[in-house]
Motif scaffolding. Structure first.
Motif, mmCIF file in Angstrom:
data_model
loop_
_atom_site.group_PDB
_atom_site.id
_atom_site.type_symbol
_atom_site.label_atom_id
_atom_site.label_comp_id
_atom_site.label_asym_id
_atom_site.label_seq_id
_atom_site.Cartn_x
_atom_site.Cartn_y
_atom_site.Cartn_z
ATOM 1 N N ASN A 223 0.828 -1.197 0.000
ATOM 2 C CA ASN A 223 0.000 0.000 0.000
ATOM 3 C C ASN A 223 0.862 1.246 0.000
ATOM 4 O OD1 ASN A 223 -2.290 -1.465 -0.037
ATOM 5 N ND2 ASN A 223 -2.745 -1.268 2.145
ATOM 6 N N MET B 174 2.013 1.879 -3.339
ATOM 7 C CA MET B 174 0.917 2.392 -4.154
ATOM 8 C C MET B 174 0.694 3.872 -3.900
ATOM 9 S SD MET B 174 -2.927 0.890 -4.143
ATOM 10 C CE MET B 174 -3.552 1.401 -2.560
ATOM 11 N N LEU B 175 0.891 4.279 -2.661
ATOM 12 C CA LEU B 175 0.569 5.653 -2.290
ATOM 13 C C LEU B 175 1.782 6.575 -2.333
ATOM 14 C CD1 LEU B 175 -1.715 4.668 0.687
ATOM 15 C CD2 LEU B 175 -2.462 5.521 -1.505
ATOM 16 N N LYS B 176 2.865 6.057 -2.830
ATOM 17 C CA LYS B 176 4.091 6.855 -2.894
ATOM 18 C C LYS B 176 3.865 8.051 -3.815
ATOM 19 C CE LYS B 176 7.872 5.793 -5.338
ATOM 20 N NZ LYS B 176 8.485 7.068 -5.707
ATOM 21 N N PRO B 177 4.280 9.232 -3.388
ATOM 22 C CA PRO B 177 4.064 10.385 -4.271
ATOM 23 C C PRO B 177 4.934 10.283 -5.518
ATOM 24 C CG PRO B 177 5.401 11.010 -2.391
ATOM 25 C CD PRO B 177 4.942 9.620 -2.141
ATOM 26 N N LEU C 257 -2.958 11.589 -2.569
ATOM 27 C CA LEU C 257 -3.134 10.136 -2.659
ATOM 28 C C LEU C 257 -3.502 9.564 -1.299
ATOM 29 C CD1 LEU C 257 -0.017 9.183 -4.779
ATOM 30 C CD2 LEU C 257 -2.358 8.695 -5.415
ATOM 31 N N TYR D 175 -6.958 7.818 0.052
ATOM 32 C CA TYR D 175 -6.948 6.492 0.663
ATOM 33 C C TYR D 175 -7.641 6.546 2.018
ATOM 34 C CZ TYR D 175 -5.146 2.081 2.454
ATOM 35 O OH TYR D 175 -5.040 0.822 2.974
#
Lengths: 351, 958
Positions: A178, A181-184, A342, A346
């Motif tokens: 996750n 996935m949420l990495k800027p 992001l 989430y």
């Protein structure tokens, strides 16, 4: 965070003070600290190693040892404060925020507070701390903070050590995915972030799985292979660079585990339980070294250090940053992680 | 779940039972799993590790059940991906299957199952043990519990319905569970090490205290967990309303201090060994501390096993206090001022088993349609925050990526453009899309873009012979067979809209030439259509082409090279069986000698620049064939011609080798005998006047065609490509890519004016003179071959005696795509004659050098145009000489076959004419077209082989 530029740039060539202990990069309220800047130079040959892991998995200990401590050192001399007996007995955590240490080899170590930590959550509840209103509950606040730290490390580190003390927590693995996935997005240029950056590929760090407190069985070929294959499969679609850097097979420390027997090259290293300072006593006691079934902690950590330090240093951004620029970049990244759209999206989806 | 459990076999059906479930995570360890810690409770090794002797059976199941009859306790053990060995096994399986299934989907399924199983276990058990292999509470459970609680309340009604058929209490019926189960947390490692020193110390200092740090840790963890669960409202004051409860005044956290249930046997044996050794050393006079003495005496093994025993019994204590309570009072975990009596049910064994089975079906095997299904779907969506996030995000950016694809699209475009745009769209997508749904949406993007392209936006991808693309939308050609895939396509020819300028066969007329897509239109159709208005009336020599004997002529599948060789060898042999027998009688031995000698000679001619062995083989086979044909033909003149041609071929430009000379010489005798016939005919040709000569020439043409096509060619199969040195013997193309015609009498060409044809660059329209000296005295000529060694010397005196010099004009015409034409006097040397001067060069270079097929044109254009050798002009003189042309063209870098017009021997040009040999525009090999090399370095490898021109003296009566 807005950065205050140091005026003390007149003595650039003078080496910064030798560090004995880590310095705060992000404090316990997760605010950026600017004073770590003094430790950094205007040169570009450095490596950033971060550690991420669950509570009590040994992040601080491993980073301290990689940073120059030896297992014989007393806890007080450790670079990153490991858990004290009291914290251990209370089942709480040691590190808060993110600590930084620069070794003489110009390796920047980042030690972060544990992710998904029950103790942090408990602190939040017990002290009735206010958490930002956008989080619907305290545990989501912790989850989001954990994600912030993980995405931050994934963005500013060359190598991220994923420290676990048992194999393997699925929830933690999923948490890592996750975070990926949420990495800027990687900004295209250090100097004008926010402009069109369509062509820079996103940066992904090398990820090295470190199994701490490994048992004899963990050092067996079969279980090493099983661990590798499991992680390989789990991180199959991941863009984190989890292969080809560090392996138990390359050091030649274990007779059974070598490049012929291990076909997969996932970055997985196993460290045994640290032998503290009982080595001397043992040598008096017996001429027979104690059978362990695995190489000594010292030789293993040395091997890990060698492999980590020789990891190719790919630039974090398209430009090659100097240490100081890295600091500014990290500060900006921390800022953008804290305000990440992001992550906010989430968060909104959490039940 | 062991649904195959035979209910009737369960003993003591009427006994009341208590149910303990164990869930959670475990570390990768082949010797034990989380349920193994129940073994000491049971005093039996019931729950084995993955590699225990029950391993096979256990592995297949997620849920293990053990009924401890004596104690009336049912233990349920659930294994999920939380148990590392299951995860590892599954990964291994996926590896071996090489499954394309994405791991994430496997993972999702597992987490749903995990959640459902927890719901199930919470409704059928009294105590749920949650195992943590580490030492900290996984706060991920909080989220899970909240979701489960939500779903449980929704499902309660449905579950109640399921239970309506069973004889159970009202409470059980309405709440659809036995009680609000007690959840106990088990941590398998302590946060700190209990190593020997520590344990020793603890024994020394505070043996009575029972390792207080552990106790302290347990209490701290209890506080921690309790606060967290309370805060998140997983547990409430009224236990009936919550998913589960934790006891208010009992321990609910247990920290296991023993590292492993089964220690590595090697270690224990070695330690044992040390224990036996150390006391011996103790006898040494060295003083020892009390501590070491003590330890040596006690030994680590005893101490550790002792501690282990203690801990084990502690765990038994820990669990049994709850079980006992369940049997006695039942749980009442309500807190607060207004205690409500809690629901607690101790079920009868039989009923419980039935209900457990029934509910298992409800949760897993046959989920009722409608509400429960909907609730399970909600459960799924609640659990998969990351998937939902990813889906949302991908959904949001998919249209953006599609727009990126559709932006600025031309009306029709080819695949490479499509892929380029798709890559662009994918890039846009990859910038924004994240997470596990990424792959799925990426496929969607690919599909939608492909669909968009295929929907009337596809362009024809035929590539013209000059490497230009057809610009029409996807279409089919007129003569394409209609198939399902192309029946809806419009019928139209390929068109690249690129035009070049080219002259006709004879070079007198220029016209625009469409870019061609096949070699027929490039080499035949264009010239054929132009010839209607220009060259059709000229005298022509027909070059070999296929003549159909049936209407169903088919293209021969071009065979791979090795087979060709076999074929070309075998065919002559077949033919040799029908050879005229009297010829064999007369000169078989002589001929075979000549044949063997010739082979070495001719192979030189045929295998110019061909290092390839196979090709050489092929070349070798040719003279053999020819030789056989000679015998076959029976026409003596032909034989003579042949021999002379070969002779001329060699003598014209090279020194004749000794062996060859001898070979020719042997046949020479025959030649002399038959010569009488030849000269007559030749004379007739030479002397005829213009109108008649046409007939005469035609006659010759007939003859030459006869000679050239004398080998038996297939009349049912034709060659799909063009004739070259590797093409199979016996096959001819449907049309000739070459053309040979006569522009007129030699007077047509004026050496002072040059050729007056359109398109020529100024001053570049001149042919080059080639002077041939022939002997006027016919008797002298056989001496040429008398002895090879003397030949060089003999020639000179011959010249003195009545020799005649004949002038032949030659010209290699190059034509550029813009229609510019010019002659070259040597490689890349354009003839340039100013208006005042006359031609200074002669044809020597044309005769002795390979001439390039491509040469840069002088024309002023931004990109340099390359002119191609397109025509060869030959002005044949009247006189006792015949000009032979044998053009061999190598159109690409070797290895590459040589292209030739398809005649078996050099073409003999009748004297007294301006002849024009038009060369093919494209060279179609068996594996496609040999186009102009893009690399300038390779350009010079494409050439007209030297030896294209030769002559043969024809004896004239002085």
């Amino acid at each position: 965070g807005h950065l205050v530029f140091e005026a003390s740039s007149q003595n650039r060539l003078v080496a910064p003070p030798e560090m004995k202990h880590s310095i705060k990069l992000v404090d316990e309220t997760l605010r950026w600290c600017d004073n770590a800047m003094e430790m950094l130079l205007d040169q570009t040959d450095y490596l950033v190693i971060g550690a991420i892991g669950l509570q009590g998995s040994g992040k601080s200990t491993i980073l301290s040892l990689l940073g120059g401590n030896s297992p014989q050192d007393t806890y007080r001399n450790y670079i990153f404060q490991p858990q004290t007996k009291e914290t251990k007995e209370e089942g709480s955590h040691q590190t808060n925020g993110i600590d930084m240490f620069v070794s003489s080899e110009r390796i920047i170590f980042l030690d972060a507070q544990p992710v998904m930590s029950a103790s942090l959550l408990d602190n939040l509840i017990r002290h009735d701390k206010k958490y930002p209103t956008e989080y619907s509950s305290a545990e989501y606040c912790i989850e989001m903070q954990s994600l912030q730290i993980a995405t931050f490390l994934f963005t500013v580190c060359n190598v991220v050590l994923v420290v676990q003390d048992w194999f393997t927590d699925v929830n933690f693995l999923r948490f890592l995915q996750n975070a990926e996935m949420l990495k800027p997005q990687t900004p295209s240029s250090v100097h004008d972030s926010g402009s069109s950056q369509d062509d820079t590929p996103d940066y992904y760090p090398n990820v090295v799985f470190v199994q701490n407190k490994g048992s004899v069985e963990d050092f067996g070929l079969e279980s090493y292979k099983a661990m590798q294959q499991t992680l390989l499969r789990v991180f199959e679609n991941s863009r984190l660079k989890s292969q080809g850097c560090v392996s138990l097979a390359t050091g030649g420390l274990l007779p059974g585990i070598n490049n012929r027997t291990v076909e997969t090259d996932l970055n997985l290293f196993i460290l045994p339980t640290m032998e503290y300072y009982k080595n001397e006593q043992d040598s008096i006691l017996s001429f027979l070294p104690e059978y362990r079934g695995y190489p000594s902690f010292n030789s293993l950590i040395k091997c890990l250090r060698n492999q980590l330090f020789s990891i190719p240093r790919t630039p974090l951004t398209h430009a090659n940053l100097s240490e100081k620029n890295w600091f500014h970049y990290a500060a900006r990244t921390w800022d953008s992680v804290r305000k990440s759209q992001l992550l906010a999206d989430y968060n909104r989806l959490l039940p | 779940f062991p649904s195959e459990v035979d209910l009737s076999s369960v003993p003591f059906k009427d006994r009341k039972i208590s149910i303990v479930a164990i869930v959670g995570k475990s570390r990768l360890n082949s010797m034990s799993n989380k349920a193994s810690l129940l073994n000491p409770v049971l005093d039996r090794d019931i729950f084995q590790g993955a590699e225990g002797f029950l391993g096979e059976k256990i592995d297949k199941r997620d849920l293990e059940l053990f009924y401890d009859v004596d104690n009336q306790v049912v233990y349920l053990h659930y294994q999920s991906f939380g148990d590392a060995h299951r995860l590892a096994d599954r990964c291994q399986e996926l590896f071996q299957e090489k499954s394309t299934k994405e791991f994430h989907s496997v993972w999702e399924d597992n987490s749903i199952k995990h959640a459902k199983t927890l719901l199930y276990l919470f409704s059928i058990s009294h105590i749920v043990l949650i195992c943590h292999p580490g030492s900290t509470f996984d706060i991920g459970y909080v989220k899970l519990f909240k979701i489960l609680d939500m779903i449980r309340l929704k499902l309660q009604g449905c579950l109640t319905e399921e239970l309506s058929d069973y004889p159970i209490s009202k409470d059980w019926y309405t709440s659809a569970r036995l009680c609000s189960p007690r959840v106990l947390f088990v941590f398998q490692t302590a946060t700190f090490e209990l190593n020997y020193e520590d344990s020793d110390l603890s024994y020394n200092k505070s043996r009575s205290q029972k390792s207080p740090p552990i106790k302290k840790l347990q209490l701290k963890l209890e506080d921690q967990i309790y606060r967290i669960l309370r805060k998140s409202r997983v547990i409430t004051n009224i236990s009936n309303n919550s998913l589960f409860a934790v006891p208010a005044n009992h321990e609910f956290v247990y920290v296991h201090t023993k590292r492993e249930d089964v220690v590595d046997p090697v270690i224990s044996y070695l330690q044992l060994l040390r224990n036996f050794n150390t006391p011996v050393k103790e006898e040494s006079p060295k003083s020892r501390s009390y501590l070491t003495n003590r330890r040596a005496g006690q030994g680590p093994i005893t101490s550790s096993s002792f501690t282990g025993r203690v801990r084990e019994s502690n765990f038994r204590e820990f669990l049994w206090q709850h079980i006992e309570l369940a049997f006695s009072k039942g749980f009442n975990d309500n807190v607060g001022r207004n205690p409500v009596s809690s629901i607690f049910e101790l079920p009868v064994c039989d009923t419980w088993f039935q209900i457990a089975l029934k509910l298992h079906q409800f949760f897993f095997t046959d989920i009722p349609e409608g509400k429960p299904q909907a609730h399970f779907n909600t459960l799924r969506s609640l659990l998969e925050t990351d998937v939902r996030f990813s889906e949302n995000r991908c959904n949001k950016y998919l249209p953006l990526a599609e727009t990126a694809y559709q932006q600025d699209l031309p009306k029709h475009y080819i695949r490479s453009y499509h892929l380029q745009k798709l890559a662009q769209a994918k890039h846009v997508f990859s910038q924004f899309a994240r997470g596990p749904a990424y792959e799925k949406y990426m496929r969607q993007l690919e599909e939608s873009c492909e669909k968009w392209w295929k929907a009337d936006r596809q362009r024809c991808e035929a590539i013209s012979l000059t490497r230009n693309l057809c610009i029409n939308p996807l279409h089919r050609l007129e003569d394409d067979l209609e198939t399902d895939s192309n029946k809806n396509l419009p019928i139209m020819p390929h068109c690249s809209q690129i035009k070049t300028k080219a002259a006709c066969n004879c070079g007198r007329k220029q016209a625009d030439k469409e870019d061609c897509f096949d070699h027929k239109s490039a080499n035949f159709d264009f010239y054929e259509s132009l010839s209607k208005t220009c060259c059709s009336k000229l005298n022509k020599i027909d070059l070999p082409a296929f003549k159909a004997s049936t209407t169903e002529a088919t293209a021969r599948q071009v065979l791979p090279v090795p087979e060709q060789v076999v074929q070309s060898h075998s065919q002559p042999h077949q033919r040799s069986s029908v050879v005229d027998t009297k010829r064999i009688d007369s000169g078989m031995s002589v001929l075979s000698l000549a044949l063997s000698l010739e082979q070495s000679g001719t192979s030189d001619v045929y295998s110019h620049g061909q290092p390839d062995n196979l090709e050489q083989d092929d070349a070798l086979s040719q003279p053999e064939r020819e030789d056989v044909e000679e015998r076959d033909g029976g026409d003596v003149t032909e034989d003579q011609d042949k021999e002379a041609a070969l002779d001329g071929d060699k003598t014209g430009l090279k020194e004749v080798e000794v062996e060859e000379a001898r070979g020719v010489n042997k046949d020479g005798g025959e030649e002399e005998d038959v010569e009488g016939e030849g000269p007559d005919k030749d004379d007739g040709q030479e002397e005829t006047e213009e109108p008649e000569s046409e007939d005469e020439i035609e006659e010759t043409v007939e003859e030459s065609v006869l000679t050239t096509t004398s080998r038996q060619h297939s009349t049912t199969e034709y060659l799909p490509g063009m004739i070259h040195t590797d093409s199979p013997a016996g096959l001819l193309p449907k049309f000739s890519s070459w053309s040979l015609c006569c522009l007129g009498k030699p007077s047509f060409y004026s050496h002072s004016q040059g050729l007056d044809l359109p398109g020529f660059l100024a001053g570049s329209n001149f042919l080059l003179p080639w002077d041939i000296t022939v002997k006027a005295n016919k008797e002298k000529w056989p001496t040429v071959g008398e002895t090879a060694g003397k030949k060089g010397r003999q020639k000179r005196p011959n010249r003195d005696v009545g020799e005649v010099t004949l002038r032949v004009y030659l010209g290699n015409e190059y034509e550029c795509p813009r229609g510019h034409r010019f002659f070259c006097s040597g490689p890349d040397k354009i003839i340039k004659v100013s208006s005042m001067c006359s031609v200074k060069d002669n044809a020597t270079k044309l005769l002795t050098l390979d001439m390039p097929l491509y040469t840069p044109c002088n024309c002023r254009s931004t990109k340099m145009n390359i002119a191609q050798l397109m025509r060869i002009y030959i002005v044949t003189p009247d006189g006792p000489v015949k000009i032979l042309i044998n053009p061999m063209i190598q159109p690409a870098v070797s290895p590459c076959p040589l292209f030739h017009p398809g005649t078996d021997r050099p073409i003999e040009l009748p004297p007294g004419g301006v002849w024009c040999l038009r060369l093919p525009h494209v060279y179609q090999g068996d594996r496609g077209v040999y186009t102009m090399p893009t690399d300038g370095q390779q350009l010079h490898m494409c050439r007209l082989m030297k030896g294209a021109f030769s002559y043969k003296e024809t004896p004239v009566d002085g």
